[in-house]
Write a protein that holds these residues in place. Sequence first.
Motif, PDB file in Angstrom:
ATOM      1  N   UNK B  51       0.841  -1.202   0.000  1.00 51.70           N
ATOM      2  CA  UNK B  51       0.000   0.000   0.000  1.00 51.70           C
ATOM      3  C   UNK B  51       0.876   1.253   0.000  1.00 51.70           C
ATOM      4  N   UNK B  52       1.983   1.183   0.770  1.00 54.82           N
ATOM      5  CA  UNK B  52       2.894   2.327   0.825  1.00 54.82           C
ATOM      6  C   UNK B  52       3.501   2.601  -0.539  1.00 54.82           C
ATOM      7  N   UNK B  53       3.879   1.522  -1.220  1.00 52.57           N
ATOM      8  CA  UNK B  53       4.464   1.641  -2.552  1.00 52.57           C
ATOM      9  C   UNK B  53       3.482   2.301  -3.522  1.00 52.57           C
ATOM     10  N   UNK B  54       2.236   1.820  -3.452  1.00 55.45           N
ATOM     11  CA  UNK B  54       1.206   2.387  -4.333  1.00 55.45           C
ATOM     12  C   UNK B  54       1.000   3.868  -4.028  1.00 55.45           C
ATOM     13  N   UNK B  55       0.932   4.170  -2.737  1.00 59.46           N
ATOM     14  CA  UNK B  55       0.739   5.562  -2.333  1.00 59.46           C
ATOM     15  C   UNK B  55       1.860   6.442  -2.866  1.00 59.46           C
ATOM     16  N   UNK B  56       3.103   5.914  -2.769  1.00 57.58           N
ATOM     17  CA  UNK B  56       4.249   6.688  -3.237  1.00 57.58           C
ATOM     18  C   UNK B  56       4.132   6.974  -4.734  1.00 57.58           C
ATOM     19  N   UNK B  57       3.758   5.944  -5.500  1.00 52.97           N
ATOM     20  CA  UNK B  57       3.617   6.139  -6.951  1.00 52.97           C
ATOM     21  C   UNK B  57       2.588   7.224  -7.245  1.00 52.97           C
ATOM     22  N   UNK B  58       1.447   7.135  -6.565  1.00 52.26           N
ATOM     23  CA  UNK B  58       0.387   8.127  -6.800  1.00 52.26           C
ATOM     24  C   UNK B  58       0.890   9.523  -6.436  1.00 52.26           C
ATOM     25  N   UNK B  59       1.537   9.616  -5.267  1.00 52.99           N
ATOM     26  CA  UNK B  59       2.023  10.925  -4.822  1.00 52.99           C
ATOM     27  C   UNK B  59       3.032  11.504  -5.812  1.00 52.99           C
ATOM     28  N   UNK B  60       3.986  10.657  -6.229  1.00 56.47           N
ATOM     29  CA  UNK B  60       5.077  11.175  -7.040  1.00 56.47           C
ATOM     30  C   UNK B  60       4.656  11.511  -8.458  1.00 56.47           C
ATOM     31  N   UNK B  61       3.810  10.666  -9.061  1.00 53.64           N
ATOM     32  CA  UNK B  61       3.478  10.911 -10.463  1.00 53.64           C
ATOM     33  C   UNK B  61       2.140  11.601 -10.632  1.00 53.64           C
ATOM     34  N   UNK B  62       1.058  10.988 -10.071  1.00 51.33           N
ATOM     35  CA  UNK B  62      -0.255  11.592 -10.296  1.00 51.33           C
ATOM     36  C   UNK B  62      -0.371  12.933  -9.576  1.00 51.33           C
ATOM     37  N   UNK B  63       0.243  13.040  -8.386  1.00 43.16           N
ATOM     38  CA  UNK B  63       0.116  14.285  -7.634  1.00 43.16           C
ATOM     39  C   UNK B  63       1.342  15.198  -7.800  1.00 43.16           C
ATOM     40  N   UNK B  64       2.207  14.820  -8.734  1.00 47.72           N
ATOM     41  CA  UNK B  64       3.304  15.683  -9.178  1.00 47.72           C
ATOM     42  C   UNK B  64       4.363  16.016  -8.137  1.00 47.72           C
ATOM     43  N   UNK B  65       4.452  15.187  -7.092  1.00 49.25           N
ATOM     44  CA  UNK B  65       5.433  15.480  -6.056  1.00 49.25           C
ATOM     45  C   UNK B  65       6.847  15.453  -6.640  1.00 49.25           C
ATOM     46  N   UNK B  66       7.049  14.580  -7.633  1.00 47.61           N
ATOM     47  CA  UNK B  66       8.366  14.420  -8.225  1.00 47.61           C
ATOM     48  C   UNK B  66       8.845  15.698  -8.901  1.00 47.61           C
ATOM     49  N   UNK B  67       7.883  16.489  -9.390  1.00 47.43           N
ATOM     50  CA  UNK B  67       8.271  17.664 -10.180  1.00 47.43           C
ATOM     51  C   UNK B  67       8.118  18.966  -9.398  1.00 47.43           C
ATOM     52  N   UNK B  68       7.739  18.856  -8.109  1.00 52.29           N
ATOM     53  CA  UNK B  68       7.520  20.053  -7.293  1.00 52.29           C
ATOM     54  C   UNK B  68       8.779  20.437  -6.525  1.00 52.29           C
ATOM     55  N   UNK B  69       8.660  21.550  -5.776  1.00 49.48           N
ATOM     56  CA  UNK B  69       9.791  21.957  -4.949  1.00 49.48           C
ATOM     57  C   UNK B  69      10.055  20.932  -3.859  1.00 49.48           C
TER      58      UNK B  69
END
Lengths: 537, 97
Positions: B51-69
């Motif tokens: 579940x943590x892994x899935x959450x991380x994927x959603x946060x980083x890609x769908x919620x754009x955390x990877x591209x934010x400050x």
Amino acid sequence: MPENTHGHPEPSYLEYQGKHKGLKAWIFSTDHKRIGLLYLYTILTFFGIGLLIGLLMKLELIAPGQTIMGPDTYNRFFTLHGVIMIFVVVIPGLPAVFGNFVMPIQIGAPDVAFPRLNLLSWWIYILGILLVLSSLLTGGGAPDTGWTFYAPYSFETGTNMLPAVLGAFTLGFSSILTGLNFIVTIHRMRAPGMSWFKMPLFPWALYGTGWIQLLATPVVGITLLMIVAERTLGIGFFDPDLGGDPILYQHLFWIYSHPAVYIMILPAMGAISEILPAFARKTIFGYRAIVISTLMIAFVGYFVWGHHMFTSGMSGTALYTFSLLTFIVAIPSAIKVFNWISTLHKASINVQTPFYWAISFIFVFMVGGLTGLILGSLATDVHVHDTAFVVGHFHYIVFGGTGFAFLGAMHYWFPKIYGRMYNARRANLGWLIFFIGFNALYSPMFYLGVAGMARRYYDYLPEFHSGNIISSIGAYVMATGLVIIVVNLILGARRGEKAEANPWGGKTLEWSVPSPPPLENFEKIPVVTREPYDYSA
Amino acid sequence: MSEHHNEHTHITPFKTHLLILGALIVLTIVTVAITWTNLGVWNTTAAMVIAGLKGTLVLFYFMHLKFDQKIYRVMVLLVLAVFAAVLILTFFDYLNR
Ligand SMILES: [Cu+2]
């Protein structure tokens, strides 16, 4: 957006004419100051109702045996008293009223970051209240489980649980939105020059509170939904009959409800940290230590919930872990107390009503805090658990802490809010009567609890009679003081003397704008160059 | 409010979104499949890790955390750390009863 009438003084937020008139100009206003007052009036109304229920319970307890109500009514009364006072009054309490009114001005902002969301959170709050109240009129009537809704009893009682639980769930959303709004406001809208460590301590307290509201409230939301799922769909989470674990309910409930105590007390501490330097007329002692202790309380406060469950049958390892963590969280609170006292050292104190509230806050908060340590250590807790001692401790912290700070903040920011002044002598008299009544009401509970009087019963053994007489009379003395205070404030708001912009000589930004402030607070957003409590100049 | 836009508005390619969606579906299937084997307490651990892994994927890609400050990544990380600590503390009780 209003037209800026250059050359003329802008009308105050109370006089400002928007597109709505009358009541609508308030309940559809997105002005943070009007929303703050909407919360104030709602909270005071429900505080009055909760207080009335409390007074009736104290009347019941004035003598052993049945006095004015039977056990069933009493059980429903303490549940309603708890639900109203916790979820409707003290949790929104200072953040929703003074956080809304004062915080944006203190950080030099024209409003909060999301004004419409702010109004929405008040509407959700009203919806939550209506849901809670609907439990009174429908089904089996008001719930009788206590405000904690403990499993498994909450599944077995024939009373109307679901509306109350859904109401608490809805009220949680309002709290989350307020917290989110304040976090973003404080991050994004501080005036130029106001670095984090130039920010006053009340916004700092609200910042810590905001994170608790944002992160802890969803836990209780999910828990309350699990109750609903269990009651309506028969999924076993907490009910042993369905394969659930009742202690899991206690875990989930307190994972929220302990941090919730900090939602109540952190803004109270913030308000005290504003009042003390203003009346000591010198800078606050240990500004950074207070900031760090605020953040520490907000952080460590997440990890101590188990101290509510020492007698629940939790594992031994968990017991001493939680006890240790509880003692650790007492440290930052003590740091604040030392800093407040040191602020008063060698000060030439301007003794006024808000100052009386602030020092009596320190007194009742310390009584509450030190009795909390008795409950936080494992051996003594077993003895006083679920006795009147807990009720005494709890009210010293939550009513003493939050209530005294709320009334202190009310008397401190009153001239800013209404642009008028209350009668100071009557306010001081009200405070004195309230303070005496408060201590007479709650201090006998410590003795009664140690002697073995259980809480949440409409009746008690004859040997507890004398303590209960003092306590019940104290309740009515306190209520008398409160009536004096409230009447005095209403009179002051209506026809008190006009107040100056800065009647106390405060240094934070809200005292630099007119009383009452104009719609967008500042004609020009100020540039901050000085520390928040710089009394040297 | 001033019209201040982020200078770098990141646009994620469609293919990345599809890939993440595929990964999420596969991980969901794994979550279900794992309940068929009895691993004791590790069943919960495995479910939480996935579940943590899935959450991380959603946060980083769908919620754009990877591209934010970076500050947002720090905030999210702190929140997750608090959450993890709360879970671990709860298991102080359940594993020692
Ligand atoms: Cu607690």
